[in-house]
Design an enzyme around this catalytic site. Structure first.
Site, PDB file in Angstrom:
ATOM      1  N   SER A 101       0.696  -1.216   0.462  1.00 12.30           N
ATOM      2  CA  SER A 101       0.207   0.204  -0.007  1.00 12.30           C
ATOM      3  C   SER A 101       1.459   1.384  -0.256  1.00 12.30           C
ATOM      4  O   SER A 101       2.510   1.465   0.076  1.00 12.30           O
ATOM      5  CB  SER A 101      -1.023   0.214   1.438  1.00 12.30           C
ATOM      6  OG  SER A 101      -1.824  -1.544   1.373  1.00 12.30           O
TER       7      SER A 101
HETATM    8  N1  SAH Z   1      -0.724  -4.978   3.979  1.00 11.66           N
HETATM    9  C1  SAH Z   1       0.295  -5.288   2.566  1.00 11.66           C
HETATM   10  C2  SAH Z   1      -0.308  -5.251   1.637  1.00 11.66           C
HETATM   11  C3  SAH Z   1      -1.252  -6.242   1.455  1.00 11.66           C
HETATM   12  S1  SAH Z   1      -1.527  -5.833   0.043  1.00 11.66           S
HETATM   13  C4  SAH Z   1       1.491  -5.044   3.352  1.00 11.66           C
HETATM   14  O1  SAH Z   1       1.774  -4.191   3.975  1.00 11.66           O
HETATM   15  O2  SAH Z   1       2.145  -4.986   2.274  1.00 11.66           O
HETATM   16  C5  SAH Z   1      -3.444  -7.020   0.300  1.00 11.66           C
HETATM   17  C6  SAH Z   1      -3.048  -8.795   0.658  1.00 11.66           C
HETATM   18  O3  SAH Z   1      -3.734  -9.330   1.587  1.00 11.66           O
HETATM   19  C7  SAH Z   1      -2.922 -10.008  -0.740  1.00 11.66           C
HETATM   20  O4  SAH Z   1      -0.890  -9.995   0.327  1.00 11.66           O
HETATM   21  C8  SAH Z   1      -3.755 -10.931  -0.693  1.00 11.66           C
HETATM   22  O5  SAH Z   1      -2.447 -11.473  -1.173  1.00 11.66           O
HETATM   23  C9  SAH Z   1      -4.234 -10.496   0.460  1.00 11.66           C
HETATM   24  N2  SAH Z   1      -5.498 -11.378   0.545  1.00 11.66           N
HETATM   25  C10 SAH Z   1      -6.524 -11.216   0.450  1.00 11.66           C
HETATM   26  N3  SAH Z   1      -7.041 -11.903   0.081  1.00 11.66           N
HETATM   27  C11 SAH Z   1      -6.930 -12.645   1.414  1.00 11.66           C
HETATM   28  C12 SAH Z   1      -7.301 -13.437   2.406  1.00 11.66           C
HETATM   29  N4  SAH Z   1      -9.068 -14.092   2.533  1.00 11.66           N
HETATM   30  N5  SAH Z   1      -6.930 -13.468   3.511  1.00 11.66           N
HETATM   31  C13 SAH Z   1      -5.408 -13.054   3.921  1.00 11.66           C
HETATM   32  N6  SAH Z   1      -5.195 -12.578   3.232  1.00 11.66           N
HETATM   33  C14 SAH Z   1      -5.662 -12.186   1.820  1.00 11.66           C
END
Ligand code: SAH
Length: 252
Positions: A101
């Site tokens: 993000s």
């Molecule tokens: N917090 C992260 C950014 C996350 S992007 C950072 O600091 O880099 C969103 C993430 O959520 C992605 O890696 C994606 O794979 C994950 N995601 C999507 N659906 C999910 C679920 N049901 N459970 C866990 N993770 C999930």
């Protein structure tokens, strides 16, 4: 004769000196115009600029959050080929169709959580592990769930390399939370479901806070939910664009 020779060599000396000055100047210009370097000191300077120009001016004022954003080396969470863009004002791809993000969104969500040193926090969507590292500077323990296993593994490796011992990562479907470690003082969700998952509400302590983007692809609102006497008080804080929350296997 002697005098003439001296004059000629002086002339030569000045010519060589002028040429050397041009060379130095050209070198400086090339450095200034070229790509930003990957030197640690350069990243540290860019990080401080990011804190001032992207966070402080937009109203992030929690001292702890600003200090964490100024400390955690975001460049370590970004793919090698994108490192020079680490401190730009936006999200960056981290592979598997996912993103790290924008720094401002990380800071805003962290500030909304009102983190306290004694807190145990659940994160859904580990991604690169950057948000977890920011939280780890501010709270006691982080439990983070990531559905894409290779991302969970590489985030775990990055965080271990940087010396974090209070972040626990699990590969799995974060819709279900992490019941074995519940309840949590705070929950942060960094992928967007179309409605708030009930298991997460159940795993939030009374008096706890949840920050979560909710809505359709490309049109979500960031919600702050506060649980008081079993009731949820909700407020909408910001329009956002997160990747959708995926569901595992049969629950898709
Ligand atoms: N917090 C992260 C950014 C996350 S992007 C950072 O600091 O880099 C969103 C993430 O959520 C992605 O890696 C994606 O794979 C994950 N995601 C999507 N659906 C999910 C679920 N049901 N459970 C866990 N993770 C999930």
């Amino acid at each position: 004769m002697y005098a003439a020779f001296t004059a000629a060599s002086l002339e030569l000396f000045f010519r060589v000196r002028r040429f050397a000055q041009y060379l130095i100047l050209a070198g400086l210009v090339a450095t200034a115009c070229g790509q930003k370097s990957n030197a640690p000191s350069d990243f540290a300077a860019q990080r401080q600029l990011m804190v001032q120009q992207q966070l402080v001016v937009r109203g992030i004022n929690n001292e702890g959050v600003l200090a964490a954003m100024g400390k955690v080396p975001r460049e370590e969470f970004v793919p090698l080929e994108l490192r020079t863009e680490t401190y730009e004002d936006g999200p960056l791809p981290i592979g598997h169709g996912q993103t790290i993000s924008q720094p401002y969104i990380v800071a805003f969500m962290t500030q909304q959580l009102q983190p306290k040193p004694s807190d145990r926090v659940l994160e859904i969507g580990t991604g690169s592990g950057y948000q977890a590292a920011i939280l780890a500077e501010l709270v006691k323990e982080i439990y983070s769930v990531e559905i894409v296993e290779p991302l969970a593994k590489s985030a775990e490796a990055t965080l271990a390399r940087l010396g974090y011992t209070n972040i626990h990562i699990k590969a799995g479907d974060g819709y279900k939370g992490w019941p074995e470690e519940a309840p949590f003082d705070a929950i942060i969700v960094t992928c967007a479901p179309d409605k708030v998952p009930q298991p997460l509400v159940d795993q939030l302590k009374d008096g706890g806070r949840m920050v979560i983007p909710v809505g359709e692809r490309f049109a979500q609102e960031l919600y702050l939910l506060e649980k008081k006497n079993g009731q949820l008080k909700e407020s909408v804080t910001l329009p956002v664009r997160f990747v959708p929350m995926m569901r595992s296997g049969s629950e898709k």
